[in-house]
Scaffold this active site. Structure first.
Site, PDB file in Angstrom:
ATOM      1  N   ARG A 230     -10.074   3.369   5.731  1.00 31.93           N
ATOM      2  CA  ARG A 230      -9.577   4.603   6.318  1.00 31.93           C
ATOM      3  C   ARG A 230      -8.326   4.317   7.140  1.00 31.93           C
ATOM      4  O   ARG A 230      -8.252   3.302   7.852  1.00 31.93           O
ATOM      5  CB  ARG A 230     -10.638   5.231   7.236  1.00 31.93           C
ATOM      6  CG  ARG A 230     -11.668   6.060   6.472  1.00 31.93           C
ATOM      7  CD  ARG A 230     -11.036   7.328   5.912  1.00 31.93           C
ATOM      8  NE  ARG A 230     -11.946   8.145   5.129  1.00 31.93           N
ATOM      9  CZ  ARG A 230     -12.089   8.099   3.803  1.00 31.93           C
ATOM     10  NH1 ARG A 230     -11.395   7.235   3.083  1.00 31.93           N
ATOM     11  NH2 ARG A 230     -12.903   8.917   3.177  1.00 31.93           N
ATOM     12  N   GLU A 259      -2.174  11.493   6.346  1.00 37.75           N
ATOM     13  CA  GLU A 259      -1.972  11.589   4.887  1.00 37.75           C
ATOM     14  C   GLU A 259      -1.617  13.009   4.500  1.00 37.75           C
ATOM     15  O   GLU A 259      -2.205  13.939   5.057  1.00 37.75           O
ATOM     16  CB  GLU A 259      -3.248  11.140   4.159  1.00 37.75           C
ATOM     17  CG  GLU A 259      -3.515   9.662   4.354  1.00 37.75           C
ATOM     18  CD  GLU A 259      -4.733   9.147   3.569  1.00 37.75           C
ATOM     19  OE1 GLU A 259      -5.187   9.829   2.635  1.00 37.75           O
ATOM     20  OE2 GLU A 259      -5.221   8.071   3.909  1.00 37.75           O
ATOM     21  N   HIS A 278      -3.699   6.591  -1.447  1.00 36.13           N
ATOM     22  CA  HIS A 278      -5.153   6.841  -1.390  1.00 36.13           C
ATOM     23  C   HIS A 278      -5.754   6.900  -2.803  1.00 36.13           C
ATOM     24  O   HIS A 278      -6.329   7.912  -3.218  1.00 36.13           O
ATOM     25  CB  HIS A 278      -5.440   8.134  -0.613  1.00 36.13           C
ATOM     26  CG  HIS A 278      -6.830   8.158  -0.041  1.00 36.13           C
ATOM     27  ND1 HIS A 278      -7.140   8.724   1.160  1.00 36.13           N
ATOM     28  CD2 HIS A 278      -8.014   7.674  -0.508  1.00 36.13           C
ATOM     29  CE1 HIS A 278      -8.435   8.600   1.407  1.00 36.13           C
ATOM     30  NE2 HIS A 278      -8.986   7.967   0.398  1.00 36.13           N
TER      31      HIS A 278
HETATM   32  N1  LIG Z   1      -9.688   4.262  -0.405  1.00 36.40           N
HETATM   33  C1  LIG Z   1     -10.602   5.058  -0.927  1.00 36.40           C
HETATM   34  O1  LIG Z   1     -10.320   5.881  -1.775  1.00 36.40           O
HETATM   35  C2  LIG Z   1     -12.031   4.921  -0.490  1.00 36.40           C
HETATM   36  C3  LIG Z   1     -13.067   5.173  -1.413  1.00 36.40           C
HETATM   37  C4  LIG Z   1     -14.384   5.059  -0.983  1.00 36.40           C
HETATM   38  C5  LIG Z   1     -14.665   4.694   0.329  1.00 36.40           C
HETATM   39  N2  LIG Z   1     -13.644   4.477   1.192  1.00 36.40           N
HETATM   40  C6  LIG Z   1     -13.890   4.025   2.566  1.00 36.40           C
HETATM   41  O2  LIG Z   1     -14.323   2.662   2.529  1.00 36.40           O
HETATM   42  C7  LIG Z   1     -15.095   2.361   3.675  1.00 36.40           C
HETATM   43  C8  LIG Z   1     -16.380   1.628   3.286  1.00 36.40           C
HETATM   44  O3  LIG Z   1     -17.186   2.460   2.477  1.00 36.40           O
HETATM   45  P1  LIG Z   1     -18.654   1.995   1.981  1.00 36.40           P
HETATM   46  O4  LIG Z   1     -19.057   2.970   0.939  1.00 36.40           O
HETATM   47  O5  LIG Z   1     -18.679   0.539   1.714  1.00 36.40           O
HETATM   48  O6  LIG Z   1     -19.478   2.299   3.299  1.00 36.40           O
HETATM   49  P2  LIG Z   1     -20.848   1.623   3.780  1.00 36.40           P
HETATM   50  O7  LIG Z   1     -21.426   2.585   4.757  1.00 36.40           O
HETATM   51  O8  LIG Z   1     -21.677   1.199   2.632  1.00 36.40           O
HETATM   52  O9  LIG Z   1     -20.345   0.320   4.566  1.00 36.40           O
HETATM   53  C9  LIG Z   1     -19.667   0.354   5.785  1.00 36.40           C
HETATM   54  C10 LIG Z   1     -20.051  -0.905   6.560  1.00 36.40           C
HETATM   55  O10 LIG Z   1     -19.276  -0.949   7.752  1.00 36.40           O
HETATM   56  C11 LIG Z   1     -20.102  -1.491   8.770  1.00 36.40           C
HETATM   57  N3  LIG Z   1     -19.558  -1.188  10.076  1.00 36.40           N
HETATM   58  C12 LIG Z   1     -19.742  -0.081  10.860  1.00 36.40           C
HETATM   59  N4  LIG Z   1     -19.068  -0.214  12.021  1.00 36.40           N
HETATM   60  C13 LIG Z   1     -18.466  -1.432  11.977  1.00 36.40           C
HETATM   61  C14 LIG Z   1     -17.640  -2.142  12.882  1.00 36.40           C
HETATM   62  N5  LIG Z   1     -17.337  -1.636  14.060  1.00 36.40           N
HETATM   63  N6  LIG Z   1     -17.185  -3.362  12.511  1.00 36.40           N
HETATM   64  C15 LIG Z   1     -17.511  -3.894  11.294  1.00 36.40           C
HETATM   65  N7  LIG Z   1     -18.301  -3.269  10.399  1.00 36.40           N
HETATM   66  C16 LIG Z   1     -18.769  -2.053  10.736  1.00 36.40           C
HETATM   67  C17 LIG Z   1     -21.475  -0.880   8.507  1.00 36.40           C
HETATM   68  O11 LIG Z   1     -22.522  -1.655   9.076  1.00 36.40           O
HETATM   69  C18 LIG Z   1     -21.537  -0.909   6.994  1.00 36.40           C
HETATM   70  O12 LIG Z   1     -22.190  -2.068   6.535  1.00 36.40           O
HETATM   71  C19 LIG Z   1     -15.313   3.701   4.355  1.00 36.40           C
HETATM   72  O13 LIG Z   1     -14.365   3.839   5.392  1.00 36.40           O
HETATM   73  C20 LIG Z   1     -15.023   4.726   3.269  1.00 36.40           C
HETATM   74  O14 LIG Z   1     -14.640   5.983   3.782  1.00 36.40           O
HETATM   75  C21 LIG Z   1     -12.335   4.563   0.813  1.00 36.40           C
HETATM   76  O1  LIG Z   2     -11.167  11.916  -3.191  1.00 37.51           O
HETATM   77  C1  LIG Z   2     -10.572  10.838  -3.123  1.00 37.51           C
HETATM   78  O2  LIG Z   2      -9.868  10.404  -4.009  1.00 37.51           O
HETATM   79  C2  LIG Z   2     -10.777   9.946  -1.860  1.00 37.51           C
HETATM   80  C3  LIG Z   2     -12.071   9.254  -1.920  1.00 37.51           C
HETATM   81  C4  LIG Z   2     -12.452   8.341  -0.788  1.00 37.51           C
HETATM   82  O3  LIG Z   2     -11.580   8.217   0.241  1.00 37.51           O
HETATM   83  C5  LIG Z   2     -13.850   8.659  -0.328  1.00 37.51           C
HETATM   84  O4  LIG Z   2     -14.092   8.768   0.864  1.00 37.51           O
HETATM   85  O5  LIG Z   2     -14.719   8.771  -1.215  1.00 37.51           O
END
Ligand SMILES: NC(=O)c1ccc[n+]([C@@H]2O[C@H](COP(=O)([O-])OP(=O)(O)OC[C@H]3O[C@@H](n4cnc5c(N)ncnc54)[C@H](O)[C@@H]3O)[C@@H](O)[C@H]2O)c1
Ligand SMILES: O=C(O)CC[C@@H](O)C(=O)O
Length: 526
Positions: A230, A259, A278
């Site tokens: 994020r 964004e 993104h």
């Molecule tokens: N770029 C994209 O398009 C995209 C797509 C999907 C998810 N994401 C983002 O990726 C990230 C991870 O997603 P996920 O599905 O693996 O989530 P998840 O909930 O499975 O994992 C997140 C992890 O972060 C840990 N965490 C919480 N606070 C923390 C801290 N202060 N320091 C270190 N670790 C900490 C949690 O314990 C957990 O294990 C999220 O921010 C999500 O929004 C981005």
């Molecule tokens: O919709 C998207 O492409 C962003 C997805 C991603 O940031 C999420 O949180 O799943």
């Protein structure tokens, strides 16, 4: 026939499912004002990250029953407002895990071999091989911050590619990290020792600017940083400065503080940085997964069935929900509270159900307690469906005890958690069947309603201490809403519970701990 508005591009597979039960209107070019004007006609709204579902949208959505986010993060939805209005918000917690993990890995590889700049160079007619000598990732150390679903997959693949792995995640056990081939370390060590750092944690007030100027200064001058989690977890101004001055090796970003990315100096850094708009979830497979996942839930809710991945409402039958709702809220609040007091990395949670709560099906209450316990770490990614699995994966041992005898209250719930800050317990009850009261902390009797910002101290029961804490908070401009002291014996140990109107500013906890007689202090944000 119910009506569904789809206001961001989603895969046709999702639209086909919705069409089985509803009239589906796709309009992906609505301005915020047009969305507010249109939403009143619709029973459901399906979005990705582009649409902002604000209070104004929810207020105008008088017929709305469900908002479906085809993806993980619901940070573009005002979930508390939707909950207040009884609108179910669903997401797809796992549909794009692999896509996001592979994007982070692709960023790491592209950065190591300067692929985007080499490509631009060749296309502009150049043939400069020397300028693009890269580095190998083999035997390099990758620091994974956040070892959840995406972080775990990145770690697994990186390990197979011969990388050494460090991980920081305050809510994951060392055993789980070890299973993934990672050494669980503190964040400062990871920052110091990693050749690559990849972020896979949620954005919360605590993780905002986790990578800031001070953190960057402790890293290797060759370190390469990847953020596909994020925007805002990295301080972009500090990152740009470090890249400009060459105090770090490179960066690759998929997400930004704001964004779409506007006029930003990041755009001017050329070879030192890779920027994608993104795209983490943008694979054909992930888009099919999330569209189907969310469309099925919208269909089910429109048919009166429960949703399996609701972020705000449990996936229970409506009549069961109605009866249990206050108890679930109690269990979730106490779970959140005790989880923060125990300081993360909880190994054991004991839930003691007393009086009328102990009768009937207690499983939803247990799940609600776990959801609360994990919510500080996982935010919207934990729900009533996955809370037990998430707890199991984190190695949390759950114990349930029941005692149907009625004591001081008709029903009470006591939760104890063993975590990185030791063992803590809280008890709570429902007043008048719905108002939550915390009636003891670590066996000290108190009587406080839980509020968003709270401070707890363990101190010696002696004259003047309450006044000192009050003045200290005043000097930091923190307003106290209510305060309660509980003790077992006069002039022994005591607990003070304060409900605050404002979040505690950084540094104040250290000042509180310096007050003579204070043994411990904890902040909690519910
Ligand atoms: N770029 C994209 O398009 C995209 C797509 C999907 C998810 N994401 C983002 O990726 C990230 C991870 O997603 P996920 O599905 O693996 O989530 P998840 O909930 O499975 O994992 C997140 C992890 O972060 C840990 N965490 C919480 N606070 C923390 C801290 N202060 N320091 C270190 N670790 C900490 C949690 O314990 C957990 O294990 C999220 O921010 C999500 O929004 C981005
Ligand atoms: O919709 C998207 O492409 C962003 C997805 C991603 O940031 C999420 O949180 O799943």
């Amino acid at each position: 026939m119910p009506k569904v508005l789809v206001s961001d591009p989603v895969d046709q597979a999702g639209l086909d499912i919705l069409s089985q039960v509803a009239q589906v209107d796709v309009n992906t070019s609505l301005s915020p004002e047009e969305l507010v004007a249109a939403i009143g006609d619709y029973d459901a709204l399906m979005i990705r990250s582009g649409t902002k579902v604000t209070k104004a949208v929810i207020d105008a959505g008088q017929n709305l029953k469900i908002i479906g986010r085809a993806g993980v993060g619901v940070d573009n939805v005002d979930v508390p407002e939707a909950t207040r209005r009884g609108i179910v918000v669903v997401n797809s917690p796992e549909g794009n895990t692999i896509a996001a993990a592979e994007h982070a890995l692709a960023m790491m590889m592209s950065m190591s071999r300067y692929i985007p700049s080499a490509d631009r160079s060749v296309k502009s007619g150049e043939w400069k091989r020397k300028d693009f000598t890269g580095v190998e990732i083999y035997k390099k150390t990758l620091g994974v911050v956040g070892l959840g679903k995406i972080g775990s997959h990145v770690a697994t693949v990186a390990r197979a590619m011969g990388m050494k792995l460090l991980a920081y995640d305050p809510f994951i056990s060392a055993e789980r990290a070890e299973q993934l081939g990672c050494r669980l370390v503190e964040l400062d060590l990871l920052f110091r020792e990693a050749d690559y750092i990849t972020l896979h944690l949620p954005k919360t007030p605590e993780t905002t600017h986790l990578v800031n100027e001070e953190a960057l200064a402790t890293m290797k001058p060759t370190v390469r940083i990847i953020n596909c989690a994020r925007g805002g977890i990295i301080d972009e101004a500090a990152l740009a400065k470090a890249l400009r001055e060459g105090t770090i090796g490179g960066a690759a970003l998929d997400v930004y503080e704001s964004e779409p990315l506007g006029d930003s100096e990041l755009r001017e850094l050329d070879k030192a940085i890779i920027l994608t708009p993104h795209l983490g979830a943008s694979t054909e497979e992930a888009q099919v997964n999330v569209a189907i996942d969310v469309a099925e839930q919208i269909r089910d809710v429109l048919l009166g069935l429960p949703a399996r991945s609701a972020v705000n409402i449990p996936g229970l039958r409506p009549e069961v929900m109605q009866k249990l709702r206050p108890y679930l809220q109690l269990a979730e609040t106490l779970g959140n509270l005790v989880g923060q007091l125990a300081g993360g990395r909880v190994q054991e949670l004991t839930v003691r159900l007393q009086g009328d709560i102990a009768g009937g099906d207690t499983q939803p209450i247990m799940v609600a307690a776990l959801k609360g316990l994990l919510s500080h770490a996982l935010q919207e990614r934990v729900n009533y469906v996955n809370a037990s699995i998430e707890a199991k994966e984190r190695g949390i041992h759950v114990i349930e005890t029941r005692d149907a005898d009625i004591r001081d209250y008709t029903g009470s719930l006591n939760l104890s958690a063993k975590g990185s800050l030791g063992e803590h317990s809280v008890t709570g009850v429902l007043l008048g069947g719905s108002e939550i009261r915390v009636t003891d902390i670590d066996e000290f009797p108190i009587n406080v309603p839980p509020t968003q910002h709270m401070l707890f101290t363990l101190h010696r029961d002696m004259p003047g201490i309450i006044g000192k804490i009050g003045s200290l908070l005043g000097s930091f401009n923190v307003n106290i809403a209510s305060m309660q002291v509980g003790r077992k014996i006069v002039r022994g140990d005591a607990v003070m519970a304060l409900s605050l109107d404002d979040p505690l500013p950084e540094g104040i906890l250290d000042e509180i701990l310096k007050v003579p007689g204070i043994r411990d202090a904890y902040t909690v944000n519910l």
